[in-house]
Design a protein around this motif. Structure first.
Motif, PDB file in Angstrom:
ATOM      1  N   HIS A   1       0.814  -1.216   0.000  1.00  0.00           N
ATOM      2  CA  HIS A   1       0.000   0.000   0.000  1.00  0.00           C
ATOM      3  C   HIS A   1       0.848   1.267   0.000  1.00  0.00           C
ATOM      4  N   PRO A   2       1.814   1.364  -0.902  1.00  0.00           N
ATOM      5  CA  PRO A   2       2.651   2.574  -0.945  1.00  0.00           C
ATOM      6  C   PRO A   2       2.026   3.655  -1.819  1.00  0.00           C
ATOM      7  N   VAL A   3       2.600   4.851  -1.778  1.00  0.00           N
ATOM      8  CA  VAL A   3       2.269   5.868  -2.781  1.00  0.00           C
ATOM      9  C   VAL A   3       3.125   5.482  -3.995  1.00  0.00           C
ATOM     10  N   ILE A   4       2.538   4.813  -4.940  1.00  0.00           N
ATOM     11  CA  ILE A   4       3.288   4.191  -6.047  1.00  0.00           C
ATOM     12  C   ILE A   4       4.240   5.182  -6.745  1.00  0.00           C
ATOM     13  N   PRO A   5       3.773   6.393  -7.120  1.00  0.00           N
ATOM     14  CA  PRO A   5       4.691   7.277  -7.853  1.00  0.00           C
ATOM     15  C   PRO A   5       5.889   7.772  -7.032  1.00  0.00           C
ATOM     16  N   HIS A   6       5.886   7.506  -5.727  1.00  0.00           N
ATOM     17  CA  HIS A   6       7.054   7.882  -4.921  1.00  0.00           C
ATOM     18  C   HIS A   6       8.139   6.809  -4.938  1.00  0.00           C
ATOM     19  N   LEU A   7       7.837   5.658  -5.554  1.00  0.00           N
ATOM     20  CA  LEU A   7       8.804   4.553  -5.581  1.00  0.00           C
ATOM     21  C   LEU A   7       9.599   4.560  -6.878  1.00  0.00           C
ATOM     22  N   SER A   8      10.742   3.896  -6.836  1.00  0.00           N
ATOM     23  CA  SER A   8      11.524   3.723  -8.072  1.00  0.00           C
ATOM     24  C   SER A   8      10.833   2.649  -8.907  1.00  0.00           C
ATOM     25  N   PRO A   9      11.094   2.616 -10.225  1.00  0.00           N
ATOM     26  CA  PRO A   9      10.497   1.564 -11.059  1.00  0.00           C
ATOM     27  C   PRO A   9      10.775   0.165 -10.514  1.00  0.00           C
ATOM     28  N   ALA A  10      11.998  -0.065 -10.020  1.00  0.00           N
ATOM     29  CA  ALA A  10      12.343  -1.395  -9.501  1.00  0.00           C
ATOM     30  C   ALA A  10      11.499  -1.744  -8.265  1.00  0.00           C
ATOM     31  N   ARG A  11      11.293  -0.772  -7.397  1.00  0.00           N
ATOM     32  CA  ARG A  11      10.481  -1.021  -6.189  1.00  0.00           C
ATOM     33  C   ARG A  11       9.020  -1.244  -6.540  1.00  0.00           C
ATOM     34  N   ILE A  12       8.534  -0.556  -7.573  1.00  0.00           N
ATOM     35  CA  ILE A  12       7.143  -0.775  -8.013  1.00  0.00           C
ATOM     36  C   ILE A  12       7.004  -2.216  -8.498  1.00  0.00           C
ATOM     37  N   GLN A  13       7.953  -2.650  -9.331  1.00  0.00           N
ATOM     38  CA  GLN A  13       7.891  -4.017  -9.863  1.00  0.00           C
ATOM     39  C   GLN A  13       7.964  -5.050  -8.746  1.00  0.00           C
ATOM     40  N   GLN A  14       8.815  -4.766  -7.763  1.00  0.00           N
ATOM     41  CA  GLN A  14       8.961  -5.661  -6.611  1.00  0.00           C
ATOM     42  C   GLN A  14       7.615  -5.825  -5.882  1.00  0.00           C
TER      43      GLN A  14
ATOM     44  N   ASP B   1       1.212   8.839 -15.275  1.00  0.00           N
ATOM     45  CA  ASP B   1       1.344   8.197 -16.576  1.00  0.00           C
ATOM     46  C   ASP B   1       2.573   7.287 -16.616  1.00  0.00           C
ATOM     47  N   TRP B   2       3.683   7.722 -16.034  1.00  0.00           N
ATOM     48  CA  TRP B   2       4.899   6.890 -16.106  1.00  0.00           C
ATOM     49  C   TRP B   2       4.767   5.629 -15.258  1.00  0.00           C
ATOM     50  N   SER B   3       4.080   5.731 -14.109  1.00  0.00           N
ATOM     51  CA  SER B   3       3.918   4.510 -13.303  1.00  0.00           C
ATOM     52  C   SER B   3       2.939   3.545 -13.976  1.00  0.00           C
ATOM     53  N   ASP B   4       1.967   4.074 -14.725  1.00  0.00           N
ATOM     54  CA  ASP B   4       1.067   3.203 -15.504  1.00  0.00           C
ATOM     55  C   ASP B   4       1.864   2.338 -16.468  1.00  0.00           C
ATOM     56  N   ARG B   5       2.867   2.956 -17.080  1.00  0.00           N
ATOM     57  CA  ARG B   5       3.648   2.214 -18.073  1.00  0.00           C
ATOM     58  C   ARG B   5       4.472   1.106 -17.424  1.00  0.00           C
ATOM     59  N   ILE B   6       4.824   1.281 -16.157  1.00  0.00           N
ATOM     60  CA  ILE B   6       5.557   0.226 -15.443  1.00  0.00           C
ATOM     61  C   ILE B   6       4.595  -0.894 -15.030  1.00  0.00           C
ATOM     62  N   ILE B   7       3.379  -0.511 -14.640  1.00  0.00           N
ATOM     63  CA  ILE B   7       2.410  -1.490 -14.134  1.00  0.00           C
ATOM     64  C   ILE B   7       1.708  -2.252 -15.266  1.00  0.00           C
ATOM     65  N   ALA B   8       1.508  -1.594 -16.398  1.00  0.00           N
ATOM     66  CA  ALA B   8       0.710  -2.191 -17.490  1.00  0.00           C
ATOM     67  C   ALA B   8       1.158  -3.602 -17.907  1.00  0.00           C
ATOM     68  N   PRO B   9       2.471  -3.919 -17.968  1.00  0.00           N
ATOM     69  CA  PRO B   9       2.837  -5.295 -18.338  1.00  0.00           C
ATOM     70  C   PRO B   9       2.359  -6.339 -17.318  1.00  0.00           C
ATOM     71  N   TYR B  10       2.115  -5.920 -16.079  1.00  0.00           N
ATOM     72  CA  TYR B  10       1.693  -6.855 -15.032  1.00  0.00           C
ATOM     73  C   TYR B  10       0.174  -6.953 -14.915  1.00  0.00           C
ATOM     74  N   PHE B  11      -0.508  -5.861 -15.254  1.00  0.00           N
ATOM     75  CA  PHE B  11      -1.958  -5.806 -15.062  1.00  0.00           C
ATOM     76  C   PHE B  11      -2.641  -5.181 -16.280  1.00  0.00           C
ATOM     77  N   PRO B  12      -3.447  -5.954 -17.004  1.00  0.00           N
ATOM     78  CA  PRO B  12      -4.149  -5.382 -18.166  1.00  0.00           C
ATOM     79  C   PRO B  12      -5.218  -4.358 -17.791  1.00  0.00           C
ATOM     80  N   VAL B  13      -5.700  -4.402 -16.533  1.00  0.00           N
ATOM     81  CA  VAL B  13      -6.670  -3.387 -16.094  1.00  0.00           C
ATOM     82  C   VAL B  13      -6.067  -2.615 -14.920  1.00  0.00           C
ATOM     83  N   ILE B  14      -5.989  -1.301 -15.069  1.00  0.00           N
ATOM     84  CA  ILE B  14      -5.484  -0.446 -13.987  1.00  0.00           C
ATOM     85  C   ILE B  14      -6.553   0.588 -13.657  1.00  0.00           C
ATOM     86  N   LEU B  15      -6.920   0.636 -12.373  1.00  0.00           N
ATOM     87  CA  LEU B  15      -7.977   1.554 -11.931  1.00  0.00           C
ATOM     88  C   LEU B  15      -7.370   2.789 -11.270  1.00  0.00           C
TER      89      LEU B  15
END
Ligand SMILES: [Zn+2]
Length: 304
Positions: free
Chosen positions: A128-141, A170-184
């Protein structure tokens, strides 16, 4: 100009005495479900909505309710009310809180029972982090961990992700999109066939019934924004393209930074040509901004 758009609502806790705007009473929940059923709205889960969009089904009078985090009141209070109206919902789990049995959260046993009864289960991150405050690697983790723990308990969970605190970019969406086809997103935007599922918007419902009725009348304005350079004066501009069939003659565009005390960077009407193209005399990068494009009850809202 007919409607035909679906709406997704965000809910958290159902309590007798709400203290926060993320809490509503059982009566407030019941009143919106009662309204939907009485007025022939179809209440669907997010996976059902995705399937309808993919099949090109008319989305007029379609609504979806989502619960974030996974509190006990979803099972104890909301679930019986939804059952009474034969309506499903979608539950987006704060996976770590469930896994570590934090008091006040659902148990895996309860979640499995909900799943067996038609409730769709998705993910609301692991920590439950503030996703855009994380690095791309931490988001993927975080994504990996959430999926791994979910797969262990619920092999048939859905690949749906809802941003914690509805704070997305928008940039965090691009990191998440390969993992989740639906992002709310908490972008307060309706859904139609032109809405990319990785950009689906939701409306936080705080118990205000007139607001709920107002939201149901909103339509999606499908806008694509891109930056372009004017060949003669070499200046950069933002160009908007309305991709749907409906082309309004003009749109009101607002670009702001921040939500609570927003700094307005741009706010004016711009002309839309017959091809649906419009130009913004605004050249700065949009990162960190919220853009709203509207015409009458047609809206496009997005965070960059
Ligand atoms: Zn949350």
């Amino acid at each position: 100009m007919a409607g035909g758009d679906a709406h997704i609502f965000t809910l958290h806790r159902i309590v007798p005495n709400p203290h926060y705007n993320t809490e509503i009473t059982p009566a407030q929940l019941e009143s919106i479900l009662y309204y939907c059923v009485k007025n022939n709205y179809q209440i669907v889960t997010i996976p059902q909505l995705l399937e309808m969009v993919q099949r090109g089904v008319n989305l007029n009078k379609v609504v979806a309710f989502t619960f974030d985090d996974g509190y006990q009141s979803v099972y104890k209070v909301a679930y019986p009310i939804f059952k009474k109206y034969h309506a499903p919902f979608t539950l987006l789990l704060y996976v770590k809180a469930i896994e570590e049995k934090v008091p006040g959260y659902l148990t895996w046993k309860q979640i499995k029972e909900l799943q067996k009864n038609g409730i769709a289960i998705g993910i609301h991150s692991y920590t439950h982090p503030v996703i855009p405050h994380l690095s791309p690697a931490r988001i993927q983790q975080d994504m990996w961990k959430a999926k791994e723990v979910m797969a262990k308990h619920l092999p048939q969970f859905f690949q749906i992700f809802a941003y914690p605190y509805d704070y997305s970019t928008d940039w965090s969406d691009r990191i998440i999109a390969p993992y989740f086809p639906v992002i709310l997103h908490g972008s307060f935007t309706p859904i139609n066939k032109y809405s990319p599922p990785t950009k689906w918007g939701r409306y936080e419902y705080d118990g205000n019934f007139p607001y709920f009725l107002w939201v149901l009348k909103e339509n999606y304005l499908p806008v694509r924004l891109s930056r372009f350079q004017n060949k003669t004066n070499k200046k950069w501009y933002w160009k908007g393209q309305i991709v749907g069939k409906f082309k309004p003659p003009k749109v009101k565009v607002r670009i702001q930074k921040g939500v609570r005390r927003p700094i307005i960077l741009f706010n004016r009407w711009v002309k839309v040509d017959e091809n649906g193209t419009f130009y913004l005399p605004f050249s700065r990068p949009l990162r960190g901004s919220i853009v709203v494009v509207k015409y009458r009850n047609y809206y496009w809202r997005e965070r960059f």
